[in-house]
Design an enzyme around this catalytic site. Sequence first.
Site, PDB file in Angstrom:
ATOM      1  N   TYR A 120      38.532   0.823 -65.164  1.00 18.51           N
ATOM      2  CA  TYR A 120      38.733  -0.620 -64.973  1.00 18.51           C
ATOM      3  C   TYR A 120      37.902  -1.399 -65.984  1.00 18.51           C
ATOM      4  O   TYR A 120      38.405  -2.290 -66.667  1.00 18.51           O
ATOM      5  CB  TYR A 120      38.354  -1.012 -63.553  1.00 18.51           C
ATOM      6  CG  TYR A 120      38.309  -2.508 -63.324  1.00 18.51           C
ATOM      7  CD1 TYR A 120      39.479  -3.263 -63.314  1.00 18.51           C
ATOM      8  CD2 TYR A 120      37.097  -3.169 -63.121  1.00 18.51           C
ATOM      9  CE1 TYR A 120      39.447  -4.633 -63.120  1.00 18.51           C
ATOM     10  CE2 TYR A 120      37.053  -4.533 -62.915  1.00 18.51           C
ATOM     11  CZ  TYR A 120      38.233  -5.261 -62.912  1.00 18.51           C
ATOM     12  OH  TYR A 120      38.185  -6.620 -62.720  1.00 18.51           O
TER      13      TYR A 120
ATOM     14  N   SER B 288      35.325  -9.050 -66.782  1.00 16.35           N
ATOM     15  CA  SER B 288      34.585  -8.627 -65.594  1.00 16.35           C
ATOM     16  C   SER B 288      33.152  -8.268 -65.957  1.00 16.35           C
ATOM     17  O   SER B 288      32.879  -7.790 -67.069  1.00 16.35           O
ATOM     18  CB  SER B 288      35.267  -7.412 -64.963  1.00 16.35           C
ATOM     19  OG  SER B 288      34.450  -6.814 -63.975  1.00 16.35           O
TER      20      SER B 288
END
Length: 338
Positions: free
Chosen positions: A154, A129
């Site tokens: 995350y 990501s």
Amino acid sequence: MNTTILVTGAAGFIGARLSARLLERGDAVVGYDSLNDYYEPALKLARLQPLRDQAGFRFVQAQLEDRDALEKAFATFHPTHVVNLAAQAGVRYSVENPRAYVNANVVGFINVLEACRHHGVAHLVYASSSSVYGANAKLPFSVRDAVDHPVSLYAATKKANELMAHTYSHLFGLPTTGLRFFTVYGPWGRPDMSPFLFARRIFAGEPLQVFNHGRHSRDFTYIDDIVEGVIRVLDRPAAPDPASVAAPPHPGRSATAPYRVYNIGNDHPVELLRYIEVMEDCIGRRVEKQLLPMQPGDVPDTHADVEDLRADTGYAPDTPLETGIARFIEWYRGYYGV
């Protein structure tokens, strides 16, 4: 069919579109997804249905954390390649639900690595990501940059995935490629992401909550561009790059291990207020904007440097924002009947 590709997260936004493309070109696809209720399962089932109608598709409903179920899927279908897209997603959700991210994104990923190692998988491609860049202030974000200061759990789990993948590439010769996705949007998107949230409120004529006073920018990347990038990388297994030993060494590859990391982004960041304006134009309605401070875990700006991806695969995303939003709104009108 000589190529069987296991796609985890196959009922997800990217996974369903990728699975469809792989089937179109003649690959056998094994979809693996828990169909959890992080967002509406009905949307996941709707994405999945056209895939289930095709002869080359098989589906396993299970979590990545379920090691026995994952092992059974590998032993039954013998995948030659794996694309790991399953994860607990969402930056803000991770602030209140950290254990969900460790379970799905860390424990689940080690299960994927172990299965790939023991079943002789030719190439593991996995979703990282843009959030791994965290507090980096230098733009555009390059895979050559250090990513040691994540600002959400995350992001930390995605960085952990990259480190774990490198370890398996180094120790066991498993070719791995990590893809740092930048703000994916388009038809069949995720309801927890801003494009979906904005569309829902604009259609309803409701005010929009716009964080960081609308000043932050995102490298919005259209779904088909993301999928094309995944396929280009999937077909090019990672290999050692002796040139990366030069000082300073390239963090996105290895001199001795079959390991790669790429950005996949549009390379044209757009301020959030401009994104909303284009969406309002497509819908034909203006709404009130409630300008709010930045939320914990968010970063001010993202911008992908995609030179490594372009150099190695001859490809980089290029769908204009106006085109992508128009396609998304057309799908949204049809799917929700608005």
